[in-house]
Design a protein around this motif. Sequence first.
Motif, PDB file in Angstrom:
ATOM      1  N   MET A  53      41.276  35.609  40.311  1.00 61.19           N
ATOM      2  CA  MET A  53      41.523  34.494  41.219  1.00 61.19           C
ATOM      3  C   MET A  53      40.341  33.533  41.250  1.00 61.19           C
ATOM      4  N   ILE A  54      39.140  34.067  41.015  1.00 61.84           N
ATOM      5  CA  ILE A  54      37.944  33.239  40.869  1.00 61.84           C
ATOM      6  C   ILE A  54      37.155  33.763  39.686  1.00 61.84           C
ATOM      7  N   ASN A  55      36.357  32.919  39.080  1.00 57.31           N
ATOM      8  CA  ASN A  55      35.581  33.295  37.901  1.00 57.31           C
ATOM      9  C   ASN A  55      34.157  33.689  38.285  1.00 57.31           C
ATOM     10  N   PRO A  56      33.630  34.746  37.694  1.00 55.34           N
ATOM     11  CA  PRO A  56      32.219  35.080  37.932  1.00 55.34           C
ATOM     12  C   PRO A  56      31.299  34.079  37.262  1.00 55.34           C
ATOM     13  N   ASP A  57      30.111  33.903  37.824  1.00 51.75           N
ATOM     14  CA  ASP A  57      29.111  33.032  37.202  1.00 51.75           C
ATOM     15  C   ASP A  57      28.487  33.711  35.990  1.00 51.75           C
ATOM     16  N   GLN A  58      28.404  35.035  36.051  1.00 52.22           N
ATOM     17  CA  GLN A  58      27.884  35.799  34.928  1.00 52.22           C
ATOM     18  C   GLN A  58      28.463  37.205  34.971  1.00 52.22           C
ATOM     19  N   GLY A  59      28.333  37.921  33.867  1.00 50.55           N
ATOM     20  CA  GLY A  59      28.894  39.259  33.781  1.00 50.55           C
ATOM     21  C   GLY A  59      30.301  39.237  33.204  1.00 50.55           C
ATOM     22  N   LYS A  60      30.889  40.415  33.066  1.00 44.25           N
ATOM     23  CA  LYS A  60      32.239  40.497  32.511  1.00 44.25           C
ATOM     24  C   LYS A  60      33.040  41.598  33.204  1.00 44.25           C
ATOM     25  N   ILE A  61      34.364  41.459  33.140  1.00 48.58           N
ATOM     26  CA  ILE A  61      35.292  42.419  33.740  1.00 48.58           C
ATOM     27  C   ILE A  61      36.348  42.760  32.696  1.00 48.58           C
ATOM     28  N   ASP A  62      36.499  44.049  32.404  1.00 49.97           N
ATOM     29  CA  ASP A  62      37.505  44.519  31.458  1.00 49.97           C
ATOM     30  C   ASP A  62      38.502  45.416  32.170  1.00 49.97           C
ATOM     31  N   ILE A  63      39.796  45.194  31.909  1.00 56.73           N
ATOM     32  CA  ILE A  63      40.867  46.070  32.393  1.00 56.73           C
ATOM     33  C   ILE A  63      41.500  46.716  31.170  1.00 56.73           C
ATOM     34  N   CYS A  64      41.380  48.034  31.065  1.00 54.89           N
ATOM     35  CA  CYS A  64      41.914  48.758  29.906  1.00 54.89           C
ATOM     36  C   CYS A  64      41.413  48.146  28.600  1.00 54.89           C
ATOM     37  N   GLY A  65      40.168  47.671  28.605  1.00 50.32           N
ATOM     38  CA  GLY A  65      39.565  47.103  27.406  1.00 50.32           C
ATOM     39  C   GLY A  65      40.023  45.706  27.080  1.00 50.32           C
ATOM     40  N   GLN A  66      40.794  45.072  27.967  1.00 44.34           N
ATOM     41  CA  GLN A  66      41.318  43.744  27.709  1.00 44.34           C
ATOM     42  C   GLN A  66      40.700  42.725  28.660  1.00 44.34           C
ATOM     43  N   LYS A  67      40.807  41.449  28.301  1.00 49.64           N
ATOM     44  CA  LYS A  67      40.223  40.382  29.107  1.00 49.64           C
ATOM     45  C   LYS A  67      41.257  39.293  29.342  1.00 49.64           C
ATOM     46  N   ASN A  68      40.919  38.387  30.264  1.00 54.52           N
ATOM     47  CA  ASN A  68      41.680  37.168  30.511  1.00 54.52           C
ATOM     48  C   ASN A  68      43.149  37.425  30.808  1.00 54.52           C
ATOM     49  N   ILE A  69      44.059  36.660  30.160  1.00 52.87           N
ATOM     50  CA  ILE A  69      45.460  36.693  30.537  1.00 52.87           C
ATOM     51  C   ILE A  69      46.080  38.058  30.295  1.00 52.87           C
ATOM     52  N   GLN A  70      45.591  38.785  29.283  1.00 58.03           N
ATOM     53  CA  GLN A  70      46.170  40.084  28.966  1.00 58.03           C
ATOM     54  C   GLN A  70      45.959  41.081  30.090  1.00 58.03           C
ATOM     55  N   MET A  71      44.825  41.000  30.755  1.00 60.54           N
ATOM     56  CA  MET A  71      44.512  42.016  31.751  1.00 60.54           C
ATOM     57  C   MET A  71      45.319  41.836  33.026  1.00 60.54           C
ATOM     58  N   LYS A  72      45.835  40.641  33.292  1.00 59.75           N
ATOM     59  CA  LYS A  72      46.605  40.427  34.511  1.00 59.75           C
ATOM     60  C   LYS A  72      47.845  41.305  34.562  1.00 59.75           C
ATOM     61  N   GLN A  73      48.410  41.596  33.406  1.00 60.01           N
ATOM     62  CA  GLN A  73      49.602  42.421  33.341  1.00 60.01           C
ATOM     63  C   GLN A  73      49.313  43.871  33.714  1.00 60.01           C
ATOM     64  N   LYS A  74      48.047  44.247  33.727  1.00 59.57           N
ATOM     65  CA  LYS A  74      47.661  45.627  34.041  1.00 59.57           C
ATOM     66  C   LYS A  74      47.286  45.818  35.505  1.00 59.57           C
ATOM     67  N   ILE A  75      47.265  44.719  36.292  1.00 60.36           N
ATOM     68  CA  ILE A  75      46.750  44.769  37.655  1.00 60.36           C
ATOM     69  C   ILE A  75      47.867  44.594  38.673  1.00 60.36           C
ATOM     70  N   GLY A  76      47.818  45.408  39.730  1.00 60.66           N
ATOM     71  CA  GLY A  76      48.610  45.159  40.926  1.00 60.66           C
ATOM     72  C   GLY A  76      47.654  44.768  42.029  1.00 60.66           C
ATOM     73  N   TYR A  77      48.003  43.756  42.826  1.00 56.64           N
ATOM     74  CA  TYR A  77      47.058  43.239  43.827  1.00 56.64           C
ATOM     75  C   TYR A  77      47.727  43.085  45.183  1.00 56.64           C
TER      76      TYR A  77
END
Length: 303
Positions: A53-77
Amino acid sequence: MGRVLEVSGVSKRFENYQAVKNASFALESGECVALLGPNGAGKTTILKMIVDMINPDQGKIDICGQKNIQMKQKIGYLPQYPNFYGWMTGIDALHFMGKLSGMDKASLEARIPEVLKQVGLDSKSKKKIATYSGGMRQRLGIAQAILHRPAVLIMDEPVSALDPIGRREVIELIQSLKAETTLLFSTHILADVEEICERVCIIREGEIVADDKIANLVQINAEQVFILKAEGDISSFEGQLAENAEIREIAHKNGAIYIYYNDDAAVAREAIMQALLASELHWTSVSQAEESLEEVFLRMVSK
């Protein structure tokens, strides 16, 4: 599945306010982890970065080894205050949310009755959401969050705004979800952490200051303390103890006197007993104990 979420060196600043500072933690498949901290500590900011929902200024976030649009499909919020159109029914809302997340009609027709039953709303599914209680809305929020079978379910203060009945309903639902997905939820309520999860990340002023299983966190960080309760003026008693080099701190909590010592419990105990005998107070309780998770947490976030 192994590691499903990895947050690495993430920071976020809003104008002159540093909300998150170099936060790092990871979740393995099947874990239930609490992000615990006082209001304003940065919990919601971290969760919003995880769900993109917001972008970090630095660092990275991986969901199941994926990033960006692909990882949204792996998340429930589940946000702290899920919003629904009051004129919709529960089943309408899930069809609407499911279509937004890209689920096809056949999948929705099969999945929606399952999740409505799972969250205990199958008998209320055709009622307008405007008639739902707070607990029912929160359970509907969880239903939409798990509709697409996410690899990780992210929840922001899932029970903080509920009455005792709604809180109990949602806690029991979260307990049942532990068997089917990985959970990360934010809270400032210690009782929820101890009841729901096994591991906790404590956050203070945007920084992760502890990350461990609850039992280990207490065992490693809890201090031994003498707890006394008395009737009357205790100032002379405290003055006598303060002169002893082994007594490190005297604090007042929950109507009791907490006496912390340095290393030697026997020396501290002897000093306390001498002060007790010299006083003319009516002592109602004298005990030696280990700090609770709440006391460890309060000490960590107040440093």
